[in-house]
Design a protein around this motif. Sequence first.
Motif, mmCIF file in Angstrom:
data_model
loop_
_atom_site.group_PDB
_atom_site.id
_atom_site.type_symbol
_atom_site.label_atom_id
_atom_site.label_comp_id
_atom_site.label_asym_id
_atom_site.label_seq_id
_atom_site.Cartn_x
_atom_site.Cartn_y
_atom_site.Cartn_z
ATOM 1 N N ASP A 20 0.821 -1.209 0.000
ATOM 2 C CA ASP A 20 0.000 0.000 0.000
ATOM 3 C C ASP A 20 0.860 1.266 0.000
ATOM 4 O OD1 ASP A 20 -2.353 -1.413 -0.075
ATOM 5 O OD2 ASP A 20 -2.635 -1.401 2.083
ATOM 6 N N ASN A 55 -2.935 -5.556 6.814
ATOM 7 C CA ASN A 55 -4.130 -5.665 5.992
ATOM 8 C C ASN A 55 -3.908 -4.918 4.678
ATOM 9 O OD1 ASN A 55 -6.632 -6.364 5.138
ATOM 10 N ND2 ASN A 55 -7.727 -4.879 6.385
ATOM 11 N N LYS A 57 -3.650 -3.935 0.564
ATOM 12 C CA LYS A 57 -4.488 -4.068 -0.635
ATOM 13 C C LYS A 57 -3.631 -4.205 -1.894
ATOM 14 C CE LYS A 57 -8.463 -2.869 1.485
ATOM 15 N NZ LYS A 57 -8.138 -3.194 2.836
ATOM 16 N N LYS A 58 -2.382 -3.669 -1.831
ATOM 17 C CA LYS A 58 -1.492 -3.686 -3.006
ATOM 18 C C LYS A 58 -0.086 -4.094 -2.590
ATOM 19 C CE LYS A 58 -2.195 0.578 -3.739
ATOM 20 N NZ LYS A 58 -2.094 1.954 -4.170
ATOM 21 N N LYS A 75 -2.387 -6.588 -7.114
ATOM 22 C CA LYS A 75 -3.526 -6.229 -6.273
ATOM 23 C C LYS A 75 -3.820 -7.460 -5.430
ATOM 24 C CE LYS A 75 -8.336 -4.871 -6.442
ATOM 25 N NZ LYS A 75 -9.260 -5.985 -6.493
#
Length: 107
Positions: A20, A55, A57-58, A75
């Motif tokens: 992220d 956590n 996302k990317k 992703k």
Amino acid sequence: MARENPLVVYSVKNTKVLLDGNLVSYAGPDDVFNEVDGGIILHLIYASPVLKHFNPKKFKSIICDENATVVTKMKIDKFKMLPFSIGASVPTVDVMLYGEPHTTFTD
């Protein structure tokens, strides 16, 4: 688990890994991540602050050496924490990041 048959193994030297957009500075002692079927396995030191609120996302890695620059992006669809192990006498945690990695090479 998946350390036995990685598709590609990336070493710590000349490698930056971002989750992220934040730099992962506490990777495992042997290799930062392995590209495997279904995604990427990220190796982190157990005491890493990255694990405190994990956590992402990317995923993005940048590897620079004398021959080329390799960029891997992904992703993250979901992730799974794997049991911790001992690597080079320090406890490590493997995290399976599920998704489709895309790697590009430049000279």
